[in-house]
Structure formats: C-alpha cells, structure tokens
Design a protein around this motif. Structure first.
Motif, mmCIF file in Angstrom:
data_model
loop_
_atom_site.group_PDB
_atom_site.id
_atom_site.type_symbol
_atom_site.label_atom_id
_atom_site.label_comp_id
_atom_site.label_asym_id
_atom_site.label_seq_id
_atom_site.Cartn_x
_atom_site.Cartn_y
_atom_site.Cartn_z
ATOM 1 N N PRO A 298 5.075 10.493 -2.118
ATOM 2 C CA PRO A 298 6.247 8.993 -1.497
ATOM 3 C C PRO A 298 5.757 9.493 0.156
ATOM 4 C CG PRO A 298 6.863 8.608 -3.011
ATOM 5 C CD PRO A 298 6.402 9.833 -3.398
ATOM 6 N N ALA A 299 5.613 9.185 1.128
ATOM 7 C CA ALA A 299 5.478 9.461 2.235
ATOM 8 C C ALA A 299 6.654 8.777 2.637
ATOM 9 C CB ALA A 299 4.395 8.687 3.560
ATOM 10 N N ARG A 300 7.098 9.222 4.378
ATOM 11 C CA ARG A 300 8.563 9.263 4.949
ATOM 12 C C ARG A 300 8.159 7.775 5.855
ATOM 13 N NH1 ARG A 300 8.380 14.996 5.614
ATOM 14 N NH2 ARG A 300 7.699 14.159 7.903
ATOM 15 N N ARG A 301 9.054 7.236 5.968
ATOM 16 C CA ARG A 301 9.084 5.551 6.453
ATOM 17 C C ARG A 301 9.200 6.333 7.896
ATOM 18 N NH1 ARG A 301 12.041 1.298 6.088
ATOM 19 N NH2 ARG A 301 13.183 1.937 3.919
ATOM 20 N N SER A 302 9.861 7.923 8.470
ATOM 21 C CA SER A 302 9.287 8.382 9.866
ATOM 22 C C SER A 302 8.365 9.029 10.091
ATOM 23 C CB SER A 302 10.526 9.098 10.186
ATOM 24 O OG SER A 302 10.462 10.414 9.838
ATOM 25 N N ASP A 303 6.775 8.615 9.246
ATOM 26 C CA ASP A 303 5.596 9.118 8.920
ATOM 27 C C ASP A 303 5.110 7.895 10.189
ATOM 28 O OD1 ASP A 303 6.159 11.460 8.411
ATOM 29 O OD2 ASP A 303 4.813 10.760 5.829
ATOM 30 N N CYS B 175 3.046 -2.538 -6.312
ATOM 31 C CA CYS B 175 3.658 -3.983 -6.452
ATOM 32 C C CYS B 175 4.936 -3.654 -5.493
ATOM 33 C CB CYS B 175 4.097 -4.129 -8.024
ATOM 34 S SG CYS B 175 5.748 -3.327 -8.956
ATOM 35 N N ARG B 176 6.013 -4.870 -5.442
ATOM 36 C CA ARG B 176 7.114 -4.223 -4.850
ATOM 37 C C ARG B 176 8.057 -2.667 -5.305
ATOM 38 N NH1 ARG B 176 10.486 -7.324 -1.043
ATOM 39 N NH2 ARG B 176 8.811 -8.702 -0.767
ATOM 40 N N VAL B 177 8.446 -3.487 -6.736
ATOM 41 C CA VAL B 177 9.254 -2.479 -7.583
ATOM 42 C C VAL B 177 8.864 -1.540 -7.115
ATOM 43 C CG1 VAL B 177 10.304 -1.704 -9.504
ATOM 44 C CG2 VAL B 177 9.542 -4.264 -9.380
ATOM 45 N N HIS B 178 7.378 -1.130 -7.276
ATOM 46 C CA HIS B 178 7.073 0.821 -7.588
ATOM 47 C C HIS B 178 6.428 0.890 -5.991
ATOM 48 C CE1 HIS B 178 7.232 -0.884 -11.499
ATOM 49 N NE2 HIS B 178 7.379 0.545 -12.082
ATOM 50 N N HIS B 179 6.923 0.326 -4.976
ATOM 51 C CA HIS B 179 6.875 0.675 -3.847
ATOM 52 C C HIS B 179 7.640 1.444 -3.178
ATOM 53 C CE1 HIS B 179 6.243 0.732 0.466
ATOM 54 N NE2 HIS B 179 5.111 1.173 0.311
ATOM 55 N N GLU B 180 7.773 2.994 -2.874
ATOM 56 C CA GLU B 180 8.062 3.726 -2.809
ATOM 57 C C GLU B 180 8.023 4.354 -0.826
ATOM 58 O OE1 GLU B 180 9.076 6.880 -6.025
ATOM 59 O OE2 GLU B 180 7.218 6.550 -6.155
ATOM 60 N N LEU B 181 9.361 4.587 -0.856
ATOM 61 C CA LEU B 181 9.402 5.408 0.865
ATOM 62 C C LEU B 181 10.175 6.622 0.619
ATOM 63 C CD1 LEU B 181 9.473 2.652 3.267
ATOM 64 C CD2 LEU B 181 7.384 5.065 2.811
ATOM 65 N N ASN B 182 9.832 7.845 1.030
ATOM 66 C CA ASN B 182 11.029 9.089 0.615
ATOM 67 C C ASN B 182 11.978 8.980 2.166
ATOM 68 O OD1 ASN B 182 11.186 11.669 -0.196
ATOM 69 N ND2 ASN B 182 9.712 12.584 0.096
ATOM 70 N N GLY B 183 12.633 8.492 2.110
ATOM 71 C CA GLY B 183 13.593 8.377 2.930
ATOM 72 C C GLY B 183 13.983 7.234 4.109
ATOM 73 N N THR C 177 1.616 -1.352 -0.265
ATOM 74 C CA THR C 177 0.120 -0.037 0.488
ATOM 75 C C THR C 177 0.692 1.417 -0.203
ATOM 76 O OG1 THR C 177 -1.882 -1.344 1.237
ATOM 77 C CG2 THR C 177 -2.000 1.094 1.215
ATOM 78 N N GLN C 178 0.976 2.161 -1.180
ATOM 79 C CA GLN C 178 1.611 3.140 -1.094
ATOM 80 C C GLN C 178 0.800 4.462 -0.789
ATOM 81 O OE1 GLN C 178 4.847 4.015 -2.792
ATOM 82 N NE2 GLN C 178 4.412 5.743 -1.862
ATOM 83 N N ARG C 179 1.752 4.490 0.704
ATOM 84 C CA ARG C 179 0.848 6.834 0.907
ATOM 85 C C ARG C 179 1.449 7.312 0.573
ATOM 86 N NH1 ARG C 179 2.326 7.567 7.152
ATOM 87 N NH2 ARG C 179 -0.123 6.732 8.063
ATOM 88 N N LEU C 180 0.466 8.601 -0.545
ATOM 89 C CA LEU C 180 0.865 10.055 -0.990
ATOM 90 C C LEU C 180 0.327 10.355 0.079
ATOM 91 C CD1 LEU C 180 -0.275 8.995 -4.420
ATOM 92 C CD2 LEU C 180 2.236 8.980 -3.672
ATOM 93 N N SER D 38 -3.275 9.853 0.995
ATOM 94 C CA SER D 38 -4.181 9.221 -0.491
ATOM 95 C C SER D 38 -2.982 8.083 -0.620
ATOM 96 C CB SER D 38 -4.635 10.160 -1.962
ATOM 97 O OG SER D 38 -3.328 10.077 -2.398
ATOM 98 N N TYR D 39 -3.764 6.916 -0.697
ATOM 99 C CA TYR D 39 -3.470 5.371 -0.753
ATOM 100 C C TYR D 39 -3.283 5.349 -2.212
ATOM 101 C CZ TYR D 39 -2.851 5.786 3.752
ATOM 102 O OH TYR D 39 -2.860 6.083 4.988
ATOM 103 N N GLU D 40 -3.040 4.125 -2.581
ATOM 104 C CA GLU D 40 -2.325 3.456 -3.800
ATOM 105 C C GLU D 40 -1.599 2.228 -3.791
ATOM 106 O OE1 GLU D 40 -1.445 6.728 -7.106
ATOM 107 O OE2 GLU D 40 0.223 5.374 -6.773
ATOM 108 N N ALA D 41 -2.196 0.855 -4.270
ATOM 109 C CA ALA D 41 -1.766 -0.052 -4.385
ATOM 110 C C ALA D 41 -1.066 -0.062 -5.661
ATOM 111 C CB ALA D 41 -2.729 -1.267 -5.241
#
Ligand code: ADP
Length: 202
Positions: free
Chosen positions: A174-179, A194-202, A166-169, A189-192
């Motif tokens: 992309p949301a930060r890992r520390s959020d 895959c592993r490749v396209h799942h992103e975290l900001n830092g 689940t991608q949080r924007l 907002s949230y998006e579905a």
C-alpha cells in the motif's frame, strides 16, 4: 437526442478506477454520434502538445478524443481556433466530453459552466477520490454544480463487495499517505477496493 434538460447542462460520472466511467462516457458519446450530433471529447496529457487520440475503456471500447495539456487548449479548440475538431464552421459542438476530468486545472469549472450556458451538453468523467480517499482536484466543485451525477462502483478485488476506493500499490505494498497524488514513472499499480479493504501505509 431526447434529454430531460432544456439546452445545455453538466453530467458528471464518478467512481474509482475500473468502475466503468470511461465505458459510460463512451456509451453516452456513441449515442450522440448515432443521433448525428457534433461531439468533441478531451482528455489530459501532462507534457505534450495537443494531439488526436482516443478514450479507451478497460474493456477495449474506444472513441476519438483530443489530448490537451490544459483547459485553455481545450477552450481554444472548442471555440474554433484549432484544426483538430471539424469546427471550420465555428459551430459549437452539441456535446463536449472530458475524460480523466480530475487531472484538469481549475479552468475546467468555468469552461464547463460557460459551455452549458451556451447550450452545450457537457459530460465529465473522473475519479471522485484520490488514492488516499480524499476528494480529487476539481471534482467536488463539478459534482456540486452538475445537473446530473452518476456515481459508479467497481468490484473490490479482496472481497467482491462494491468498490468505492482506488488502492495504490508501490511494489505490491500500500502507498503512503504522504506520497504525491500524481507519481510519474513509479513502479505503481492500482486496484479497486471497498472502504474496509482500502489501505494506506501510515
Ligand atoms: P474506469 O474508466 O472507471 O477506470 P473502465 O470503463 O475503463 O473504468 O473499465 C471498466 C471495466 O473494467 C469493467 O467493465 C470490467 O470489465 C473491468 N474491470 C477490471 N477489474 C475490475 C474490477 N475490480 N471491478 C469492476 N470492473 C473491473
């Protein structure tokens, strides 16, 4: 209702957002209702007293549910100390469902186990992973203890592959890992993905 299990047991439905967890919970509960079984479904509320509501899927299907602020309230309603379930007869439901199980407190595990030991079919739907891709709350323990696990995938909005994350924007980024895992009132907002396209900001 024909079940491969003798008596009570735990069924867990997991996957990212948009994977059809609520749809699957509603489908299973709907079949139990057709079989004239007594069903009670719960979902969490953060700051409210318990109240009658419903579980709805992104496709718009709904089933009646009770929103509860914690596991204790669900326990009291199930065991006949509340007025929202037609439990005047103090008969346990045949089937108890929990949606958004990842938001329940640790009391959900002993409650689910107790119900299963008493012969109840317990169906728990929830996110297996949080927005960072880390195991979410009580879900790992429920997954370990369940008789049945269904892991669903959504569709990655970037590439169309099966989505497990689940991608949080936040404001489109992309949301930060520390959020914090639960953000109240943020422009998120949230998006579905895959592993490749799942992103975290830092
Ligand atoms: P969940 O409870 O897992 O969030 P729901 O049961 O509420 O899922 O909704 C699943 C439905 O969402 C699908 O049947 C589909 O119609 C819709 N949907 C919207 N976006 C997606 C996506 N990216 N991948 C798969 N289904 C999606």
């Amino acid at each position: 209702l024909k079940s491969p299990y003798h008596g009570g047991h735990l069924e867990v439905i997991v996957g990212p957002m948009f994977s059809g967890k609520s749809e699957e919970l509603i489908r299973r509960v709907g079949r139990a209702v057709i079989a004239r079984q007594h069903v009670a479904v719960f979902k969490p509320v953060i700051d409210d007293r318990y109240h009658a509501t419903h579980v709805s899927s992104h496709t718009g299907r709904i089933t009646p549910a009770v929103a509860v602020p914690n596991t204790l309230q669900a326990r009291q309603l199930i065991f006949g100390q509340g007025d929202l379930l037609d439990a005047g007869s103090h008969v346990l439901p045949d089937v108890v469902g929990f949606d958004e199980a990842q938001f329940f407190d640790g009391g959900l595990v002993p409650l689910a186990l107790e119900l299963a030991d008493l012969g109840v079919r317990v169906i728990l739907a929830g996110l297996d992973l949080d927005f960072r891709g880390e195991p979410f709350g009580v879900m790992p323990e429920l997954l370990s203890r369940a008789e049945s696990v269904e892991k669903l995938t959504a569709i990655c909005v970037i590439c169309g592959a099966p989505a497990t994350r689940t991608q949080r924007l936040i404001g489109g980024q992309p949301a930060r890992r520390s959020d914090p895992v639960v953000m109240v009132g943020a422009a998120e907002s949230y998006e579905a993905r895959c592993r490749v396209h799942h992103e975290l900001n830092g």
